[in-house]
Design an enzyme around this catalytic site. Structure first.
Site, PDB file in Angstrom:
ATOM      1  N   ASN A  49       0.836  -1.210   0.000  1.00 18.48           N
ATOM      2  CA  ASN A  49       0.000   0.000   0.000  1.00 18.48           C
ATOM      3  C   ASN A  49       0.868   1.256   0.000  1.00 18.48           C
ATOM      4  O   ASN A  49       1.916   1.308   0.641  1.00 18.48           O
ATOM      5  CB  ASN A  49      -1.023  -0.003   1.146  1.00 18.48           C
ATOM      6  CG  ASN A  49      -0.436  -0.219   2.515  1.00 18.48           C
ATOM      7  OD1 ASN A  49       0.552  -0.921   2.677  1.00 18.48           O
ATOM      8  ND2 ASN A  49      -1.044   0.382   3.520  1.00 18.48           N
ATOM      9  N   GLU A 100       0.419   5.252   0.558  1.00 18.59           N
ATOM     10  CA  GLU A 100      -0.508   6.272   1.043  1.00 18.59           C
ATOM     11  C   GLU A 100      -0.098   7.662   0.571  1.00 18.59           C
ATOM     12  O   GLU A 100       0.984   7.849  -0.013  1.00 18.59           O
ATOM     13  CB  GLU A 100      -0.593   6.188   2.579  1.00 18.59           C
ATOM     14  CG  GLU A 100      -1.150   4.830   3.015  1.00 18.59           C
ATOM     15  CD  GLU A 100      -1.363   4.698   4.503  1.00 18.59           C
ATOM     16  OE1 GLU A 100      -0.878   5.554   5.280  1.00 18.59           O
ATOM     17  OE2 GLU A 100      -2.022   3.716   4.904  1.00 18.59           O
ATOM     18  N   CYS A 138      -4.285   0.669  -2.310  1.00 17.34           N
ATOM     19  CA  CYS A 138      -4.093  -0.580  -1.557  1.00 17.34           C
ATOM     20  C   CYS A 138      -3.018  -1.450  -2.214  1.00 17.34           C
ATOM     21  O   CYS A 138      -2.798  -1.388  -3.429  1.00 17.34           O
ATOM     22  CB  CYS A 138      -5.380  -1.389  -1.537  1.00 17.34           C
ATOM     23  SG  CYS A 138      -6.726  -0.659  -0.611  1.00 17.34           S
ATOM     24  N   GLU A 164      -3.098  -4.599  -2.868  1.00 18.82           N
ATOM     25  CA  GLU A 164      -3.605  -5.539  -3.868  1.00 18.82           C
ATOM     26  C   GLU A 164      -3.680  -4.901  -5.254  1.00 18.82           C
ATOM     27  O   GLU A 164      -3.312  -5.496  -6.260  1.00 18.82           O
ATOM     28  CB  GLU A 164      -5.004  -6.048  -3.474  1.00 18.82           C
ATOM     29  CG  GLU A 164      -5.035  -6.877  -2.215  1.00 18.82           C
ATOM     30  CD  GLU A 164      -5.250  -6.047  -0.956  1.00 18.82           C
ATOM     31  OE1 GLU A 164      -4.778  -4.893  -0.897  1.00 18.82           O
ATOM     32  OE2 GLU A 164      -5.877  -6.569  -0.025  1.00 18.82           O
ATOM     33  N   CYS A 190     -10.205  -5.014   0.337  1.00 18.20           N
ATOM     34  CA  CYS A 190     -11.357  -4.112   0.403  1.00 18.20           C
ATOM     35  C   CYS A 190     -12.252  -4.315  -0.823  1.00 18.20           C
ATOM     36  O   CYS A 190     -11.859  -4.962  -1.797  1.00 18.20           O
ATOM     37  CB  CYS A 190     -10.892  -2.655   0.503  1.00 18.20           C
ATOM     38  SG  CYS A 190     -10.353  -1.956  -1.066  1.00 18.20           S
ATOM     39  N   CYS A 244     -10.789  -3.290  -4.199  1.00 14.93           N
ATOM     40  CA  CYS A 244      -9.785  -4.237  -4.703  1.00 14.93           C
ATOM     41  C   CYS A 244     -10.457  -5.488  -5.254  1.00 14.93           C
ATOM     42  O   CYS A 244     -10.050  -6.022  -6.287  1.00 14.93           O
ATOM     43  CB  CYS A 244      -8.789  -4.614  -3.607  1.00 14.93           C
ATOM     44  SG  CYS A 244      -7.623  -3.289  -3.249  1.00 14.93           S
TER      45      CYS A 244
HETATM   46  N1  THU Z   1      -5.201  -1.480   2.659  1.00 12.93           N
HETATM   47  C1  THU Z   1      -4.663  -2.309   1.737  1.00 12.93           C
HETATM   48  O1  THU Z   1      -3.578  -2.057   1.214  1.00 12.93           O
HETATM   49  N2  THU Z   1      -5.344  -3.421   1.403  1.00 12.93           N
HETATM   50  C2  THU Z   1      -6.512  -3.804   1.957  1.00 12.93           C
HETATM   51  O2  THU Z   1      -7.057  -4.816   1.579  1.00 12.93           O
HETATM   52  C3  THU Z   1      -7.134  -2.994   3.002  1.00 12.93           C
HETATM   53  C4  THU Z   1      -6.471  -1.712   3.297  1.00 12.93           C
HETATM   54  C5  THU Z   1      -4.451  -0.286   3.040  1.00 12.93           C
HETATM   55  C6  THU Z   1      -5.078   1.009   2.640  1.00 12.93           C
HETATM   56  C7  THU Z   1      -4.456   1.946   3.648  1.00 12.93           C
HETATM   57  O3  THU Z   1      -3.175   2.342   3.175  1.00 12.93           O
HETATM   58  C8  THU Z   1      -4.248   1.089   4.883  1.00 12.93           C
HETATM   59  O4  THU Z   1      -4.329  -0.256   4.436  1.00 12.93           O
HETATM   60  C9  THU Z   1      -5.286   1.296   5.965  1.00 12.93           C
HETATM   61  O5  THU Z   1      -6.548   1.182   5.472  1.00 12.93           O
END
Ligand code: THU
Length: 172
Positions: free
Chosen positions: A71, A73, A82, A84, A121, A124
């Site tokens: 991920n 940000e 994310c 994925e 999520c 994704c």
């Molecule tokens: N996140 C992911 O990378 N994958 C997921 O399946 C759920 C959430 C990340 C997004 C954000 O950077 C952090 O996790 C918190 O939500």
């Protein structure tokens, strides 16, 4: 008194999903274990200063190539992505025409113990679904937290029932 029959097409239906639960990464076969270890490596590359939640994903393609993602940000929160989707979009961009076989996902945090498997999520799931539909081949998921249980789900369809496939009908 006149009896008026009522014609009603209403049905109560249900959908269930099958999945496999392993007690630990050590119960996986060698290929799956190695893919999950790649996802763990990927989690170390997360840029997650806002959530402190580092997610790693590793995608195994049909040609044997493995593509990792984490991920990423952003100060403008919704601009991040994310793990994925970073992995899957990167895999698709680098390997056009090649189907996906398996995606391993894991997460860890400096703030909380991530004891349970992390599910992708909704966005994704929809994004990954596109490639399952495109290649008409199931994309398997392996999901885990920082340690402990691993869940195996056989395809995106199971994780996203009644998904939108760009057509006007559901494909059960
Ligand atoms: N996140 C992911 O990378 N994958 C997921 O399946 C759920 C959430 C990340 C997004 C954000 O950077 C952090 O996790 C918190 O939500």
């Amino acid at each position: 008194m006149r009896f008026v029959p009522v014609i009603c097409g209403m049905k109560n239906l249900s959908l269930t999903i099958d999945y496999i639960e392993y007690d630990s990464i050590d119960e996986l076969n060698a290929e799956d274990k190695s893919l999950m270890q790649k996802a763990q490596e990927a989690a170390n590359t997360a840029y997650a200063p806002y959530s402190n939640f580092s997610v790693g994903a590793a995608v195994l393609l049909e040609n044997g190539v493995i593509v990792k993602g984490s991920n990423q940000e952003n100060a403008a929160y919704p601009s991040g992505l994310c793990a994925e989707r970073v992995a899957v979009f990167s895999a698709a961009a680098q390997n056009p025409g090649v189907a996906f076989k398996t995606i391993a996902v894991t997460a860890k945090s400096s703030k909380i113990a991530v004891e349970n498997p992390v599910g992708p999520c909704g966005s994704c799931r929809q994004a990954i679904s596109e490639y399952e539909v495109l290649y008409n081949k199931p994309i398997r998921f392996l999901l885990m937290g920082e340690r402990g249980k691993v869940l195996e789900i056989k395809d995106v369809k199971s994780l996203l029932p009644l998904r939108f496939e760009g057509k006007d009908a559901f494909n059960f």
